[in-house]
Scaffold this motif. Sequence first.
Motif, PDB file in Angstrom:
ATOM      1  N   PRO A 147      -7.630  14.045  10.615  1.00  0.00           N
ATOM      2  CA  PRO A 147      -7.495  15.493  10.799  1.00  0.00           C
ATOM      3  C   PRO A 147      -8.133  15.986  12.086  1.00  0.00           C
ATOM      4  N   ASP A 148      -9.139  15.263  12.587  1.00  0.00           N
ATOM      5  CA  ASP A 148      -9.847  15.690  13.790  1.00  0.00           C
ATOM      6  C   ASP A 148      -9.043  15.477  15.070  1.00  0.00           C
ATOM      7  N   ASN A 149      -8.198  14.434  15.091  1.00  0.00           N
ATOM      8  CA  ASN A 149      -7.423  14.194  16.318  1.00  0.00           C
ATOM      9  C   ASN A 149      -5.928  14.446  16.154  1.00  0.00           C
ATOM     10  N   LEU A 150      -5.554  14.943  14.998  1.00  0.00           N
ATOM     11  CA  LEU A 150      -4.140  15.183  14.683  1.00  0.00           C
ATOM     12  C   LEU A 150      -3.437  16.016  15.752  1.00  0.00           C
ATOM     13  N   LEU A 151      -4.038  17.125  16.118  1.00  0.00           N
ATOM     14  CA  LEU A 151      -3.391  18.034  17.070  1.00  0.00           C
ATOM     15  C   LEU A 151      -3.325  17.445  18.472  1.00  0.00           C
ATOM     16  N   SER A 152      -4.281  16.606  18.829  1.00  0.00           N
ATOM     17  CA  SER A 152      -4.256  15.982  20.151  1.00  0.00           C
ATOM     18  C   SER A 152      -2.978  15.181  20.353  1.00  0.00           C
ATOM     19  N   PHE A 153      -2.503  14.570  19.291  1.00  0.00           N
ATOM     20  CA  PHE A 153      -1.259  13.808  19.360  1.00  0.00           C
ATOM     21  C   PHE A 153      -0.034  14.709  19.236  1.00  0.00           C
ATOM     22  N   LEU A 154      -0.072  15.622  18.278  1.00  0.00           N
ATOM     23  CA  LEU A 154       1.116  16.428  18.005  1.00  0.00           C
ATOM     24  C   LEU A 154       1.430  17.442  19.107  1.00  0.00           C
ATOM     25  N   ARG A 155       0.462  17.731  19.964  1.00  0.00           N
ATOM     26  CA  ARG A 155       0.727  18.604  21.103  1.00  0.00           C
ATOM     27  C   ARG A 155       1.587  17.910  22.165  1.00  0.00           C
ATOM     28  N   LEU A 156       1.641  16.608  22.135  1.00  0.00           N
ATOM     29  CA  LEU A 156       2.374  15.865  23.159  1.00  0.00           C
ATOM     30  C   LEU A 156       3.875  15.976  22.911  1.00  0.00           C
ATOM     31  N   PRO A 157       4.657  16.257  23.933  1.00  0.00           N
ATOM     32  CA  PRO A 157       6.099  16.467  23.745  1.00  0.00           C
ATOM     33  C   PRO A 157       6.864  15.220  23.314  1.00  0.00           C
ATOM     34  N   ASN A 158       6.294  14.033  23.550  1.00  0.00           N
ATOM     35  CA  ASN A 158       6.991  12.807  23.146  1.00  0.00           C
ATOM     36  C   ASN A 158       6.509  12.253  21.809  1.00  0.00           C
ATOM     37  N   VAL A 159       5.736  13.059  21.075  1.00  0.00           N
ATOM     38  CA  VAL A 159       5.300  12.670  19.728  1.00  0.00           C
ATOM     39  C   VAL A 159       6.087  13.465  18.700  1.00  0.00           C
ATOM     40  N   ALA A 160       6.833  12.763  17.879  1.00  0.00           N
ATOM     41  CA  ALA A 160       7.645  13.420  16.852  1.00  0.00           C
ATOM     42  C   ALA A 160       6.815  13.766  15.629  1.00  0.00           C
ATOM     43  N   CYS A 161       5.956  12.839  15.222  1.00  0.00           N
ATOM     44  CA  CYS A 161       5.077  13.035  14.072  1.00  0.00           C
ATOM     45  C   CYS A 161       4.006  11.960  14.163  1.00  0.00           C
ATOM     46  N   VAL A 162       3.069  11.966  13.240  1.00  0.00           N
ATOM     47  CA  VAL A 162       2.048  10.924  13.194  1.00  0.00           C
ATOM     48  C   VAL A 162       2.076  10.277  11.819  1.00  0.00           C
ATOM     49  N   GLY A 163       1.627   9.033  11.764  1.00  0.00           N
ATOM     50  CA  GLY A 163       1.493   8.352  10.489  1.00  0.00           C
ATOM     51  C   GLY A 163       0.036   8.312  10.090  1.00  0.00           C
ATOM     52  N   GLY A 164      -0.241   8.470   8.804  1.00  0.00           N
ATOM     53  CA  GLY A 164      -1.643   8.508   8.405  1.00  0.00           C
ATOM     54  C   GLY A 164      -1.882   8.095   6.970  1.00  0.00           C
ATOM     55  N   THR A 165      -3.039   7.490   6.754  1.00  0.00           N
ATOM     56  CA  THR A 165      -3.450   7.107   5.399  1.00  0.00           C
ATOM     57  C   THR A 165      -4.425   8.110   4.792  1.00  0.00           C
ATOM     58  N   TRP A 166      -4.977   9.004   5.637  1.00  0.00           N
ATOM     59  CA  TRP A 166      -6.048   9.885   5.142  1.00  0.00           C
ATOM     60  C   TRP A 166      -5.542  10.893   4.119  1.00  0.00           C
TER      61      TRP A 166
END
Length: 215
Positions: free
Chosen positions: A163-182
């Motif tokens: 949850p702490d770095n989620l937005l850092s990735f999702l702000r990037l235009p070439n990131v569609a979504c993230v995968g996570g176990t949390w």
Amino acid sequence: MLTMDQVLQRARPVLPVLVIEDVGLAVDLALALKAGGIEVLEVTLRTPGALDALQAIRQAVPDLLVGAGTVIHAEQFSEARDAGAQFAVSPGCTERLAAAADDSGLPYLPAVMTPSEVLLALEYGYRSLKLFPANGATSVKMLKSFKGPFTGIRFCPTGGITPDNLLSFLRLPNVACVGGTWIAPENLVKARAWDQITQLAAEARDIVSTLERRP
């Protein structure tokens, strides 16, 4: 026919990566995630009952998209498809896995980590890729550097997303979504803490909806 790009678009913001030890908990887990707004799940083939869990979810919650993850052997593609998987995810990309994915007819999300691996995946025709492992700020910088040479490629970073770095990735235009176990950690699943899992899923979606409402 469903494409991997469509799967990732529907999964945004988070594709839960599930390790299901107890098949009897699979459906309740899926329903808890659905209640939090999740539409796409990845059931990893890391446990003996993983395919049974995947099949149970597909039968009980047919409006969810359910894929098989941690696919590392060619024969697992047909096994996953026969269990009802609607897509497949692997932690790497090889010629044999690409051929098996093609034979199975499943949308396939292979993982990459370096520019050379991205080029290999492109040669096989893949334009939706998993970045694995996603190591925080280092991987954010890498994805930013990928944007120039790899135009039109969409990534799903996995392995190290919180949850702490989620937005850092999702702000990037070439990131569609993230995968996570949390979102569905082992301790909450074993405790049958479905309300807490629902809350974790909803919180992830709320974080991203705030981001996407910004001008």
